[in-house]
Design a protein around this motif. Structure first.
Motif, PDB file in Angstrom:
ATOM      1  N   ILE A 142     -17.741  59.412  66.723  1.00 23.80           N
ATOM      2  CA  ILE A 142     -16.884  59.269  65.481  1.00 23.80           C
ATOM      3  C   ILE A 142     -15.710  58.446  65.782  1.00 23.80           C
ATOM      4  CG2 ILE A 142     -15.418  59.983  63.676  1.00 23.80           C
ATOM      5  CD1 ILE A 142     -17.289  62.667  63.658  1.00 23.80           C
ATOM      6  N   ILE A 143     -15.576  57.060  65.164  1.00 19.83           N
ATOM      7  CA  ILE A 143     -14.498  56.317  65.512  1.00 19.83           C
ATOM      8  C   ILE A 143     -13.513  56.241  64.250  1.00 19.83           C
ATOM      9  CG2 ILE A 143     -13.843  54.046  66.086  1.00 19.83           C
ATOM     10  CD1 ILE A 143     -16.885  53.260  66.846  1.00 19.83           C
ATOM     11  N   LEU A 144     -12.145  56.675  64.477  1.00 21.81           N
ATOM     12  CA  LEU A 144     -11.430  56.483  63.393  1.00 21.81           C
ATOM     13  C   LEU A 144     -10.645  55.165  63.414  1.00 21.81           C
ATOM     14  CD1 LEU A 144     -10.703  58.800  61.500  1.00 21.81           C
ATOM     15  CD2 LEU A 144      -9.064  59.543  62.833  1.00 21.81           C
ATOM     16  N   THR A 145     -10.808  54.503  62.592  1.00 16.74           N
ATOM     17  CA  THR A 145      -9.785  53.165  62.464  1.00 16.74           C
ATOM     18  C   THR A 145      -9.312  53.063  60.887  1.00 16.74           C
ATOM     19  OG1 THR A 145     -10.119  51.070  62.965  1.00 16.74           O
ATOM     20  CG2 THR A 145     -12.254  51.849  61.977  1.00 16.74           C
ATOM     21  N   HIS A 146      -8.239  52.155  60.703  1.00 21.97           N
ATOM     22  CA  HIS A 146      -7.970  51.815  59.539  1.00 21.97           C
ATOM     23  C   HIS A 146      -8.950  50.878  58.951  1.00 21.97           C
ATOM     24  CE1 HIS A 146      -4.478  54.190  59.657  1.00 21.97           C
ATOM     25  NE2 HIS A 146      -4.030  53.677  60.793  1.00 21.97           N
ATOM     26  N   ASP A 147      -9.474  50.188  59.936  1.00 23.26           N
ATOM     27  CA  ASP A 147     -10.247  48.889  59.233  1.00 23.26           C
ATOM     28  C   ASP A 147     -11.458  49.487  58.492  1.00 23.26           C
ATOM     29  OD1 ASP A 147     -11.971  46.667  58.956  1.00 23.26           O
ATOM     30  OD2 ASP A 147     -11.675  45.856  61.122  1.00 23.26           O
ATOM     31  N   SER A 148     -11.606  49.216  57.492  1.00 20.48           N
ATOM     32  CA  SER A 148     -12.807  49.811  56.457  1.00 20.48           C
ATOM     33  C   SER A 148     -13.866  48.908  56.633  1.00 20.48           C
ATOM     34  CB  SER A 148     -12.434  49.596  55.122  1.00 20.48           C
ATOM     35  OG  SER A 148     -12.093  48.601  54.463  1.00 20.48           O
ATOM     36  N   ASN A 149     -13.871  47.642  57.340  1.00 21.12           N
ATOM     37  CA  ASN A 149     -15.157  46.645  57.577  1.00 21.12           C
ATOM     38  C   ASN A 149     -15.657  47.098  58.977  1.00 21.12           C
ATOM     39  OD1 ASN A 149     -14.876  45.599  55.035  1.00 21.12           O
ATOM     40  ND2 ASN A 149     -13.120  44.335  55.711  1.00 21.12           N
ATOM     41  N   TYR A 150     -15.001  47.875  59.981  1.00 19.83           N
ATOM     42  CA  TYR A 150     -15.312  48.032  61.182  1.00 19.83           C
ATOM     43  C   TYR A 150     -16.765  48.875  61.213  1.00 19.83           C
ATOM     44  CZ  TYR A 150     -14.995  49.120  66.209  1.00 19.83           C
ATOM     45  OH  TYR A 150     -15.182  49.313  67.461  1.00 19.83           O
ATOM     46  N   LYS A 151     -17.640  48.421  62.031  1.00 23.66           N
ATOM     47  CA  LYS A 151     -19.019  48.998  62.228  1.00 23.66           C
ATOM     48  C   LYS A 151     -19.292  49.090  63.540  1.00 23.66           C
ATOM     49  CE  LYS A 151     -20.031  49.013  57.569  1.00 23.66           C
ATOM     50  NZ  LYS A 151     -18.774  49.225  57.116  1.00 23.66           N
ATOM     51  N   GLN A 152     -20.088  50.147  64.010  1.00 24.59           N
ATOM     52  CA  GLN A 152     -20.484  50.054  65.375  1.00 24.59           C
ATOM     53  C   GLN A 152     -21.891  50.990  65.277  1.00 24.59           C
ATOM     54  OE1 GLN A 152     -20.074  48.987  68.343  1.00 24.59           O
ATOM     55  NE2 GLN A 152     -18.205  47.992  67.666  1.00 24.59           N
ATOM     56  N   GLU A 153     -22.989  50.398  65.606  1.00 25.35           N
ATOM     57  CA  GLU A 153     -24.266  50.957  65.719  1.00 25.35           C
ATOM     58  C   GLU A 153     -24.238  52.158  66.739  1.00 25.35           C
ATOM     59  OE1 GLU A 153     -28.816  49.939  66.691  1.00 25.35           O
ATOM     60  OE2 GLU A 153     -27.526  48.381  66.184  1.00 25.35           O
ATOM     61  N   GLY A 154     -24.870  53.567  65.955  1.00 21.63           N
ATOM     62  CA  GLY A 154     -24.934  54.723  66.570  1.00 21.63           C
ATOM     63  C   GLY A 154     -23.654  55.534  66.568  1.00 21.63           C
ATOM     64  N   CYS A 155     -22.728  54.892  65.716  1.00 24.92           N
ATOM     65  CA  CYS A 155     -21.362  55.699  65.653  1.00 24.92           C
ATOM     66  C   CYS A 155     -21.110  55.913  64.124  1.00 24.92           C
ATOM     67  CB  CYS A 155     -20.246  54.975  66.291  1.00 24.92           C
ATOM     68  SG  CYS A 155     -20.349  54.749  68.120  1.00 24.92           S
ATOM     69  N   LEU A 156     -20.351  57.146  63.722  1.00 26.32           N
ATOM     70  CA  LEU A 156     -19.933  57.118  62.442  1.00 26.32           C
ATOM     71  C   LEU A 156     -18.407  56.674  62.242  1.00 26.32           C
ATOM     72  CD1 LEU A 156     -20.035  58.416  59.824  1.00 26.32           C
ATOM     73  CD2 LEU A 156     -19.410  60.571  60.957  1.00 26.32           C
ATOM     74  N   VAL A 157     -18.254  55.845  61.574  1.00 32.38           N
ATOM     75  CA  VAL A 157     -16.829  55.218  61.396  1.00 32.38           C
ATOM     76  C   VAL A 157     -16.069  55.974  60.166  1.00 32.38           C
ATOM     77  CG1 VAL A 157     -15.331  53.108  61.126  1.00 32.38           C
ATOM     78  CG2 VAL A 157     -17.639  52.933  62.455  1.00 32.38           C
TER      79      VAL A 157
END
Length: 161
Positions: free
Chosen positions: A60-75
């Protein structure tokens, strides 16, 4: 349950230039064994320093960037989103850094898994100050010092009082 997992030197140092300031393979093995099968939560910069999702775990990646995406991760984009997800999905969620993410969850954390390295290093990122009176040490194990792990270090686990 929210847990923190990190390694620090004698001055609470946890990072240097988005990396670890030391080489301690036994700590990386401990990290893997402890978090396997669970969710690990990290900020975007910590994730990018690793560069890939860690296998066998929900990343799980926690970021303020609502457009951030990473394959294999929950953002996720907020503390509350993560707390809601944790309540629905996992018995133990590991916050793994960086410093800002630890600060964000300091009032919610139930358990601490810390590798205390008895040495000092140069770096730029520190673990937030904790009130250790709020915590009870429930286990401590001395790590094996050898040619690959050249420091004295201890794996400690604490529960909130």
């Amino acid at each position: 349950m929210i847990s923190f997992l990190w390694a620090e030197d004698e001055n609470r140092l946890i990072g240097k230039d988005n990396d670890l300031p030391w080489r301690l393979p036994a700590d990386l093995k401990y990290f893997k064994e402890t978090t396997m099968g669970h969710a690990i939560v990290m900020g975007r910069k910590t994730y990018e320093s690793i560069g890939r999702p860690l296998p066998g775990r929900t990343n799980i990646i926690l970021t303020h960037d609502s457009n951030y995406k990473q394959e294999g991760c929950l953002v996720l984009n907020s503390k509350q989103e993560l707390l809601n997800w944790a309540e629905q999905n996992d018995s133990e969620v590991f916050i793994t850094g960086g410093s800002e993410i630890f600060k964000l969850f300091i009032d919610e954390v139930d358990q601490l898994y810390v590798t205390k390295i008895h040495a000092t290093f140069e770096g730029d990122t520190y673990f937030p100050i904790l009130n250790w009176d709020d915590w009870t040490l429930i286990s401590e194990k001395k790590g094996l010092k050898d040619e690959k792990n050249p420091y004295d270090y201890f794996f400690q686990m604490y529960k909130r009082k």
